[in-house]
Design an enzyme around this catalytic site. Structure first.
Site, PDB file in Angstrom:
ATOM      1  N   SER A 311       0.815  -1.208   0.000  1.00  0.00           N
ATOM      2  CA  SER A 311       0.000   0.000   0.000  1.00  0.00           C
ATOM      3  C   SER A 311       0.856   1.269   0.000  1.00  0.00           C
ATOM      4  O   SER A 311       1.549   1.557  -0.968  1.00  0.00           O
ATOM      5  CB  SER A 311      -0.952  -0.049   1.204  1.00  0.00           C
ATOM      6  OG  SER A 311      -1.941   0.949   1.119  1.00  0.00           O
ATOM      7  N   ASP A 322       9.748   5.781 -10.323  1.00  0.00           N
ATOM      8  CA  ASP A 322       9.290   6.390 -11.569  1.00  0.00           C
ATOM      9  C   ASP A 322       9.974   7.722 -11.851  1.00  0.00           C
ATOM     10  O   ASP A 322      10.084   8.145 -13.012  1.00  0.00           O
ATOM     11  CB  ASP A 322       7.769   6.588 -11.532  1.00  0.00           C
ATOM     12  CG  ASP A 322       7.009   5.317 -11.895  1.00  0.00           C
ATOM     13  OD1 ASP A 322       7.656   4.341 -12.323  1.00  0.00           O
ATOM     14  OD2 ASP A 322       5.775   5.298 -11.753  1.00  0.00           O
ATOM     15  N   LYS A 336      -0.737  -4.060  -3.295  1.00  0.00           N
ATOM     16  CA  LYS A 336      -2.037  -3.521  -2.887  1.00  0.00           C
ATOM     17  C   LYS A 336      -2.156  -2.116  -3.477  1.00  0.00           C
ATOM     18  O   LYS A 336      -1.590  -1.177  -2.957  1.00  0.00           O
ATOM     19  CB  LYS A 336      -2.179  -3.477  -1.368  1.00  0.00           C
ATOM     20  CG  LYS A 336      -3.533  -2.945  -0.901  1.00  0.00           C
ATOM     21  CD  LYS A 336      -3.622  -2.894   0.615  1.00  0.00           C
ATOM     22  CE  LYS A 336      -4.974  -2.352   1.076  1.00  0.00           C
ATOM     23  NZ  LYS A 336      -5.178  -0.936   0.705  1.00  0.00           N
TER      24      LYS A 336
END
Length: 500
Positions: A311, A322, A336
């Site tokens: 999560s 990224d 998740k």
């Protein structure tokens, strides 16, 4: 039905036939127009009718609250989403305890599958142990299955009932049976303690390759309202003395999306940190980095991840990856990628429901996929013989007996005892035996910030920082979108090949 017709039960049979006929009609209507208001009204009228019928005609008196709870549980479970569920009084209380930060329990973050079958029973899985708690000190690991709690099979009871057994009066003993791997099972007795929800621990590590080089180490245990503040305290304490940062989110089960966005914002200059998408307009949002000069800009960052990273910890790892700001080391994360809201229904119950999915800066959702590390480092598996020996080691209580009889063991004593143990348990490596012994020696002390003797993933991070061209490594890593597109192309190619 014929038995119901005997003894003057014609009226009852007629009512049941009417209900079933109405149900068939509603199902037929739903097939042609599932999302119309008319269908919703029909189903609601049917539910009200059945609720009233059962309450008036069931063989025993029925508490309407029982029917209410059962209907809500069934409705939410039908979605087959493990994160969408009814929260009864005990679960709401547990949630409140966690939010307040202190409760009586054993210190295990757990999950439970929706469906239980003979081939795959719905045993409770440990998402992560909370540091400095009975479960952590007992050596329970992320991925372990709790087969039973106080002789009750966990596959046969609800998540709420499991929590009710694990949490409770401080000082009482809870007896678990743990399954690790395919067949290794062993008993663990835990004494409930006050569990405080931790958030951040930090310190420095001297580079093994050069004693003059210092790295900052931040372990984020969970994302709470205080996490960003505690991370800033860690960064302030390092000042300009550290040559790199290691951010450890292993076994971090997640937490607040606002908290992780605030933490990521400390390292990202601009652009999206995380985006939530939903069919509900107000659940669509973009958390964007604030324009500023970030702390430690250009400093090498390694993020440690494993299958217990879930999560919010995946949001942080994904955002830094990224943006080509960090190199990920360890193991693929849990996967998740959804966001839940708790909706109170009364002062004592409520529901928790998935309202949106989150996306990383490269517009990628990692739900049920996880985030792969840039450098995979896995701990060796025990194998069948090792699993049997490990179970015997726990059952025989060899470590605890020796440690209890030898007070104030040093690292040299721990290493010597591990060598002795290795003769009795040759399929368990000495590193693991030293770790188990060290855990027992320090069981009444705060958990170590890091364990360089045992921690292969941390060692790998230190080696990367000391021996490799970090800037080149990070620059050439692929975003999560690129990785998923590659995986999709590869899968399509394999399917085409299989059809030939």
């Amino acid at each position: 039905m014929s038995r119901l017709l005997r003894g003057g039960h014609f009226v009852l049979a007629f009512l049941l036939v009417s209900i079933f006929a109405s149900q068939c009609f509603a199902q037929s209507a739903a097939q042609s127009s599932k999302n119309t208001a008319r269908d919703s009204r029909q189903y609601m009228e049917m539910m009200n009718g059945i609720f009233d019928f059962v309450q008036k005609n069931y063989v025993d008196d029925v508490d309407p609250a029982v029917l209410y709870r059962g209907a809500l549980k069934g409705m939410l479970e039908s979605l087959e989403d493990p994160y969408t569920l009814y929260l009864d009084t005990s679960t709401m209380r547990s949630l409140s305890d966690t939010t307040e930060g202190k409760f009586g329990g054993v210190g295990l973050s757990i999950s439970k599958p929706y469906e239980s079958t003979p081939d795959k029973p719905a045993y409770v899985e440990v998402a992560s142990p909370i540091e400095d708690t009975p479960g952590f000190r007992a050596g329970i690991l992320a991925g372990d299955l709790i087969i039973s709690v106080d002789d009750t099979d966990t596959s046969e009871i609800t998540m709420e009932e499991v929590l009710g057994k694990l949490r409770g009066k401080v000082g009482e003993t809870v007896n678990l049976v743990i399954r690790r791997g395919k067949a290794m099972e062993f008993p663990v007795s835990l004494v409930r303690d006050y569990i405080e929800v931790p958030t951040v621990k930090y310190g420095t590590i001297v580079s093994p390759a050069n004693s003059r080089v210092i790295y900052g180490y931040i372990r984020i245990i969970e994302f709470t309202p205080l996490t960003a503040e505690r991370v800033q305290e860690a960064l302030d304490s390092f000042g300009k003395s550290v040559a790199a940062l290691i951010i450890d989110v292993r076994n971090n089960p997640g937490g607040l999306i606002t908290s992780v966005a605030d933490v990521a914002d400390k390292f990202i200059d601009s652009g999206p940190i995380v985006t939530t998408k939903s069919r509900i307009a107000y659940e669509n949002s973009v958390f964007t980095a604030s324009p500023k000069k970030t702390t430690f800009k250009g400093l090498p960052i390694v993020v440690l991840i494993n299958k217990g990273s879930a999560s919010a910890s995946e949001i942080l790892a994904g955002a830094l990856k990224d943006n080509h700001l960090a190199y990920l080391v360890g193991q693929r994360t849990y996967g998740k990628g959804s966001v839940q809201q708790v909706v109170p229904l009364s002062a004592t119950d409520g529901i928790k429901m998935t309202m949106a999915r989150y996306y990383t800066p490269s517009d990628t959702n990692i739900d049920k996929i996880g985030i792969p590390p840039d450098r995979e480092v896995l701990y060796p598996e025990l194998g069948e013989a090792g699993e049997k020996e490990f179970a015997d080691l726990i059952k025989n209580d060899d470590v605890a007996k020796y440690v209890d009889a030898h007070a104030n063991m040093s690292e040299a004593d721990i290493a010597a005892f591990a060598k002795t143990l290795a003769k009795k348990y040759p399929h368990i490596d000495e590193r693991t035996l030293r770790k188990l012994t060290r855990n027992q020696v320090t069981r009444l002390k705060p958990a170590m910030l890091y364990d360089l003797d045992y921690d292969m993933q941390l060692h790998a991070a230190l080696d990367i920082l000391a021996k490799e061209n970090f800037a080149s490594l990070v620059r050439t890593t692929k975003t999560l979108k690129e990785l998923q597109e590659e995986a999709g192309t590869q899968k399509a190619g394999e399917e085409r090949t299989a059809k030939k």
